[in-house]
Design a protein around this motif. Structure first.
Motif, PDB file in Angstrom:
ATOM      1  N   TYR A 113     -93.166   7.982 -14.213  1.00 57.69           N
ATOM      2  CA  TYR A 113     -93.349   9.277 -13.572  1.00 57.69           C
ATOM      3  C   TYR A 113     -92.016   9.676 -12.938  1.00 57.69           C
ATOM      4  CZ  TYR A 113     -95.656  13.059 -11.153  1.00 57.69           C
ATOM      5  OH  TYR A 113     -96.025  14.297 -10.716  1.00 57.69           O
ATOM      6  N   GLU A 114     -91.111  10.181 -13.767  1.00 62.86           N
ATOM      7  CA  GLU A 114     -89.801  10.618 -13.286  1.00 62.86           C
ATOM      8  C   GLU A 114     -89.733  12.127 -13.404  1.00 62.86           C
ATOM      9  OE1 GLU A 114     -86.217   7.964 -13.878  1.00 62.86           O
ATOM     10  OE2 GLU A 114     -87.245   7.709 -15.778  1.00 62.86           O
ATOM     11  N   ARG A 115     -88.733  12.732 -12.760  1.00 70.06           N
ATOM     12  CA  ARG A 115     -88.592  14.181 -12.865  1.00 70.06           C
ATOM     13  C   ARG A 115     -88.006  14.516 -14.237  1.00 70.06           C
ATOM     14  NH1 ARG A 115     -84.983  17.874 -11.052  1.00 70.06           N
ATOM     15  NH2 ARG A 115     -83.611  16.260 -10.232  1.00 70.06           N
ATOM     16  N   GLY A 119     -82.927  14.547 -21.527  1.00 69.79           N
ATOM     17  CA  GLY A 119     -82.808  13.106 -21.767  1.00 69.79           C
ATOM     18  C   GLY A 119     -83.683  12.245 -20.876  1.00 69.79           C
ATOM     19  N   ARG A 120     -84.499  12.870 -20.020  1.00 73.09           N
ATOM     20  CA  ARG A 120     -85.392  12.066 -19.173  1.00 73.09           C
ATOM     21  C   ARG A 120     -86.836  12.546 -19.352  1.00 73.09           C
ATOM     22  NH1 ARG A 120     -83.449  11.642 -13.480  1.00 73.09           N
ATOM     23  NH2 ARG A 120     -82.078  10.089 -14.384  1.00 73.09           N
ATOM     24  N   TYR A 121     -87.689  11.624 -19.782  1.00 75.15           N
ATOM     25  CA  TYR A 121     -89.066  11.976 -20.114  1.00 75.15           C
ATOM     26  C   TYR A 121     -90.032  11.061 -19.375  1.00 75.15           C
ATOM     27  CZ  TYR A 121     -86.056  13.677 -23.783  1.00 75.15           C
ATOM     28  OH  TYR A 121     -85.015  14.269 -24.448  1.00 75.15           O
ATOM     29  N   ASN A 125     -89.392   6.135 -25.717  1.00 81.75           N
ATOM     30  CA  ASN A 125     -89.412   4.880 -26.470  1.00 81.75           C
ATOM     31  C   ASN A 125     -88.186   4.045 -26.151  1.00 81.75           C
ATOM     32  OD1 ASN A 125     -91.715   4.958 -28.636  1.00 81.75           O
ATOM     33  ND2 ASN A 125     -90.917   7.039 -28.400  1.00 81.75           N
ATOM     34  N   GLN A 126     -88.429   2.776 -26.032  1.00 78.68           N
ATOM     35  CA  GLN A 126     -87.286   1.871 -25.848  1.00 78.68           C
ATOM     36  C   GLN A 126     -87.242   0.859 -26.977  1.00 78.68           C
ATOM     37  OE1 GLN A 126     -87.555  -0.046 -21.999  1.00 78.68           O
ATOM     38  NE2 GLN A 126     -86.146   1.430 -21.081  1.00 78.68           N
ATOM     39  N   PHE A 127     -86.020   0.539 -27.373  1.00 78.36           N
ATOM     40  CA  PHE A 127     -85.799  -0.656 -28.178  1.00 78.36           C
ATOM     41  C   PHE A 127     -85.138  -1.647 -27.240  1.00 78.36           C
ATOM     42  CE2 PHE A 127     -82.764  -3.384 -30.244  1.00 78.36           C
ATOM     43  CZ  PHE A 127     -83.569  -4.017 -31.165  1.00 78.36           C
ATOM     44  N   VAL A 256     -74.733  -2.089 -10.178  1.00 86.83           N
ATOM     45  CA  VAL A 256     -75.548  -3.202  -9.683  1.00 86.83           C
ATOM     46  C   VAL A 256     -76.909  -3.293 -10.362  1.00 86.83           C
ATOM     47  CG1 VAL A 256     -74.475  -3.417  -7.428  1.00 86.83           C
ATOM     48  CG2 VAL A 256     -76.385  -1.836  -7.734  1.00 86.83           C
ATOM     49  N   ARG A 257     -77.363  -2.198 -11.000  1.00 84.58           N
ATOM     50  CA  ARG A 257     -78.661  -2.155 -11.663  1.00 84.58           C
ATOM     51  C   ARG A 257     -79.811  -2.223 -10.662  1.00 84.58           C
ATOM     52  NH1 ARG A 257     -79.957  -0.459 -14.889  1.00 84.58           N
ATOM     53  NH2 ARG A 257     -81.147  -1.773 -16.253  1.00 84.58           N
ATOM     54  N   GLY A 258     -80.830  -1.452 -10.936  1.00 86.82           N
ATOM     55  CA  GLY A 258     -81.889  -1.249  -9.955  1.00 86.82           C
ATOM     56  C   GLY A 258     -82.913  -2.360  -9.780  1.00 86.82           C
ATOM     57  N   ALA A 281     -77.130   7.179 -19.038  1.00 81.97           N
ATOM     58  CA  ALA A 281     -77.096   5.843 -19.639  1.00 81.97           C
ATOM     59  C   ALA A 281     -77.923   5.865 -20.918  1.00 81.97           C
ATOM     60  CB  ALA A 281     -77.673   4.825 -18.674  1.00 81.97           C
ATOM     61  N   ILE A 282     -77.366   5.239 -21.941  1.00 82.08           N
ATOM     62  CA  ILE A 282     -78.104   5.174 -23.206  1.00 82.08           C
ATOM     63  C   ILE A 282     -78.739   3.779 -23.337  1.00 82.08           C
ATOM     64  CG2 ILE A 282     -76.254   4.346 -24.699  1.00 82.08           C
ATOM     65  CD1 ILE A 282     -76.889   6.443 -26.674  1.00 82.08           C
ATOM     66  N   CYS A 283     -78.141   2.801 -22.659  1.00 83.12           N
ATOM     67  CA  CYS A 283     -78.607   1.419 -22.796  1.00 83.12           C
ATOM     68  C   CYS A 283     -78.244   0.660 -21.524  1.00 83.12           C
ATOM     69  CB  CYS A 283     -77.893   0.785 -23.988  1.00 83.12           C
ATOM     70  SG  CYS A 283     -78.162  -0.983 -24.191  1.00 83.12           S
ATOM     71  N   ALA A 284     -79.126  -0.231 -21.110  1.00 81.12           N
ATOM     72  CA  ALA A 284     -78.828  -0.994 -19.899  1.00 81.12           C
ATOM     73  C   ALA A 284     -79.387  -2.397 -20.032  1.00 81.12           C
ATOM     74  CB  ALA A 284     -79.463  -0.304 -18.698  1.00 81.12           C
ATOM     75  N   GLY A 285     -78.681  -3.346 -19.445  1.00 86.89           N
ATOM     76  CA  GLY A 285     -79.194  -4.707 -19.542  1.00 86.89           C
ATOM     77  C   GLY A 285     -78.446  -5.672 -18.660  1.00 86.89           C
ATOM     78  N   TYR A 305     -81.448  -6.399 -22.983  1.00 87.97           N
ATOM     79  CA  TYR A 305     -81.125  -4.997 -22.708  1.00 87.97           C
ATOM     80  C   TYR A 305     -82.222  -4.122 -23.307  1.00 87.97           C
ATOM     81  CZ  TYR A 305     -79.380  -4.860 -27.568  1.00 87.97           C
ATOM     82  OH  TYR A 305     -79.275  -4.945 -28.933  1.00 87.97           O
ATOM     83  N   ALA A 306     -82.195  -2.858 -22.925  1.00 89.36           N
ATOM     84  CA  ALA A 306     -83.088  -1.888 -23.554  1.00 89.36           C
ATOM     85  C   ALA A 306     -82.328  -0.591 -23.716  1.00 89.36           C
ATOM     86  CB  ALA A 306     -84.315  -1.649 -22.688  1.00 89.36           C
ATOM     87  N   PHE A 307     -82.562   0.088 -24.840  1.00 88.54           N
ATOM     88  CA  PHE A 307     -81.989   1.432 -24.924  1.00 88.54           C
ATOM     89  C   PHE A 307     -83.067   2.458 -25.209  1.00 88.54           C
ATOM     90  CE2 PHE A 307     -80.893   0.073 -29.367  1.00 88.54           C
ATOM     91  CZ  PHE A 307     -81.560   1.067 -30.069  1.00 88.54           C
ATOM     92  N   GLY A 308     -82.773   3.673 -24.783  1.00 87.46           N
ATOM     93  CA  GLY A 308     -83.727   4.754 -24.924  1.00 87.46           C
ATOM     94  C   GLY A 308     -83.555   5.416 -26.280  1.00 87.46           C
ATOM     95  N   GLU A 310     -85.002   8.107 -27.539  1.00 90.23           N
ATOM     96  CA  GLU A 310     -84.835   9.572 -27.490  1.00 90.23           C
ATOM     97  C   GLU A 310     -83.395   9.937 -27.133  1.00 90.23           C
ATOM     98  OE1 GLU A 310     -87.372   7.965 -26.386  1.00 90.23           O
ATOM     99  OE2 GLU A 310     -89.186   8.959 -27.099  1.00 90.23           O
ATOM    100  N   ARG A 311     -82.801   9.149 -26.235  1.00 92.91           N
ATOM    101  CA  ARG A 311     -81.405   9.475 -25.872  1.00 92.91           C
ATOM    102  C   ARG A 311     -80.477   9.243 -27.051  1.00 92.91           C
ATOM    103  NH1 ARG A 311     -80.833   7.724 -19.503  1.00 92.91           N
ATOM    104  NH2 ARG A 311     -82.624   8.957 -18.885  1.00 92.91           N
ATOM    105  N   VAL A 312     -80.755   8.183 -27.816  1.00 89.85           N
ATOM    106  CA  VAL A 312     -79.961   7.930 -29.017  1.00 89.85           C
ATOM    107  C   VAL A 312     -80.133   9.114 -29.980  1.00 89.85           C
ATOM    108  CG1 VAL A 312     -79.777   6.456 -31.066  1.00 89.85           C
ATOM    109  CG2 VAL A 312     -80.037   5.423 -28.816  1.00 89.85           C
TER     110      VAL A 312
END
Ligand code: AMP
Length: 421
Positions: A113-115, A119-121, A125-127, A256-258, A281-285, A305-308, A310-312
């Motif tokens: 539940y983000e605003r 690029g933010r939904y 989907n994440q890989f 620092v990552r959340g 960010a397209i990918c974070a890990g 890691y995971a990437f979004g 839809e952003r890709v």
């Protein structure tokens, strides 16, 4: 009335569904050479799974989860991320009981539940990949390399790898104390969430989306000054191997990552092209030391890691990186009476069994509307069947590219077409 999609969700059809599957297939094929095997977990889990992993003061847990009580009053959450579910699955199914490193990947929808914005939904989907059982810096490098290769194979060049270390537990503890001391004098200038973060996990303040340009944050102590010798050496080895593999990166001391569970290496790939997604960010890990133990499993480390997706997809669309995805029609069969329509169905079936894409008309017996259909679907071949063709078993086959026409015996049509395509 609400026959509209829920805010922050998307429908994928035509080109876009093809794009989504194109990315998925490419990623699967690249990643298969690294020895990852797929894990498919439920879309929802007991809420506790995500609270335990992300930490009860993380943004994900406090603000973003789709949590509800089911009819038996169990608290259920639509998964906001992949790592927690994979760890839960790993521990619950005792996948650690066989020897060796375990490499997994997952692909699927996540819910937060983000605003909503570019690029933010709220459903995306994440890989992602997760590797358990080894704490070598070279494994971190290989994980980063696999993401880098995915992006470069998709043609994405305008991205930047940002990397940092947040050290081992000792480094993190010393750093957290230093941050607490520093922010004690600046609490007034922090947002209300950061005031809460100050109490629970001051490192999170550095990850705040509201306060990100606040001078107080920019001047805060840096983790690099609190690293133990082991953590420093670990990180140097990651960087050295990245240099050697010629993967460009930028060390970002503010990264620092959340989430609570990270230790040592953390990284992000950021969109850097001149477009509306720049800076996302397209990918974070990163690496995590005690998450598996925290779920009741053995004391083995993980990295992932995971990437979004839809952003890709967004960046590939604005940078024109998709090939033509719609399949081209090989054959259109035109039929001039009802019996010929049945013959057309039979021939289409045979052609499709031979891997040809066939379209036909189900309704019209006249040529004109069927040639209109040909104009629209642009087949490579048009086959015409009427009473005369049915009786003789010899069909008219038009090649629309060379604009030639042949009479071909029905049993020879497949070979004739396949030879030419
Ligand atoms: P995270 O799980 O927050 O580390 O996110 C990993 C990646 O998932 C990010 O780098 C994004 O590419 C993608 N992502 C995270 N949240 C969203 C969202 N709300 N909409 C689209 N993509 C997202």
């Amino acid at each position: 009335m609400s026959y509209q999609k829920v805010k922050g969700t998307q429908d994928f059809y035509n080109e876009n569904s093809l794009k989504m599957r194109y990315i998925e297939e490419k990623v699967r094929s690249i990643i298969s050479n690294y020895g990852f095997s797929e894990v498919i977990t439920p879309i929802f889990e007991n809420t506790e799974v995500f609270v335990r992993s992300a930490g009860d003061s993380s943004d994900i847990v406090t603000k973003e989860m789709y949590t509800f009580l089911d009819k038996s009053e169990r608290s259920i959450t639509l998964r906001p991320e992949g790592t927690a579910a994979i760890v839960r699955c790993f521990v619950e199914n005792k996948l650690h009981s066989t020897p060796g490193i375990k490499k997994y990947f997952y692909f699927g929808p996540m819910f937060r539940y983000e605003r909503p914005q570019a690029g933010r939904y709220r459903q995306f989907n994440q890989f992602g990949v997760e590797v358990y059982g080894d704490s070598s810096p070279y494994l971190d490098t290989e994980i980063i390399l696999s993401a880098y290769k995915v992006f470069s194979n998709l043609g994405i060049k305008n991205i930047k790898l940002k990397i940092n270390t947040i050290g081992d537990f000792k480094s993190r503890e010393d750093y957290a104390n230093a941050l607490r001391e520093y922010f004690a004098n600046h609490l007034d200038s922090l947002c209300s969430d950061c005031k809460k973060r100050y109490e629970k996990n001051p490192m999170r303040i550095l990850d705040c989306k509201v306060d990100k340009d606040n001078e107080v944050l920019l001047n805060a102590p840096r983790i690099k000054d609190f690293l133990t010798e082991e953590s420093k050496e670990y990180f140097n080895n990651v960087l050295k191997s990245l240099d050697n593999l010629e993967i460009p990166y930028e060390v970002d001391n503010n990264l620092v990552r959340g989430l609570d569970y990270y230790t040592d290496t953390v990284f992000e790939f950021i969109i850097d092209g001149d477009n509306e997604f720049k800076g996302l960010a397209i990918c974070a890990g990163g690496r995590y030391a005690d998450l598996i133990k925290g779920f009741g499993g053995p004391d083995i480390p993980g990295v992932g890691y995971a990437f979004g997706v839809e952003r890709v997809m967004n960046i590939m669309t604005v940078e024109n990186l998709f090939p033509t995805l719609a399949k081209e029609v090989d054959v259109l069969i035109i039929s001039l009476d009802n019996d010929s329509k049945i013959s057309a169905l039979k021939l289409a079936d045979k052609l499709r069994d031979n891997d040809l894409y066939v379209e036909l008309d189900y309704k019209n017996n006249n040529l004109k509307p069927q040639f209109k259909l040909a104009d629209r679907v642009k087949p490579k071949y048009i086959i015409i069947i009427g009473e005369e063709e049915r009786n003789s078993g010899i069909y008219t086959v038009k090649n629309t590219v060379t604009k030639t026409e042949d009479k071909i015996e029905v049993n020879n049509i497949i070979n004739a077409i396949k030879e030419n395509i």
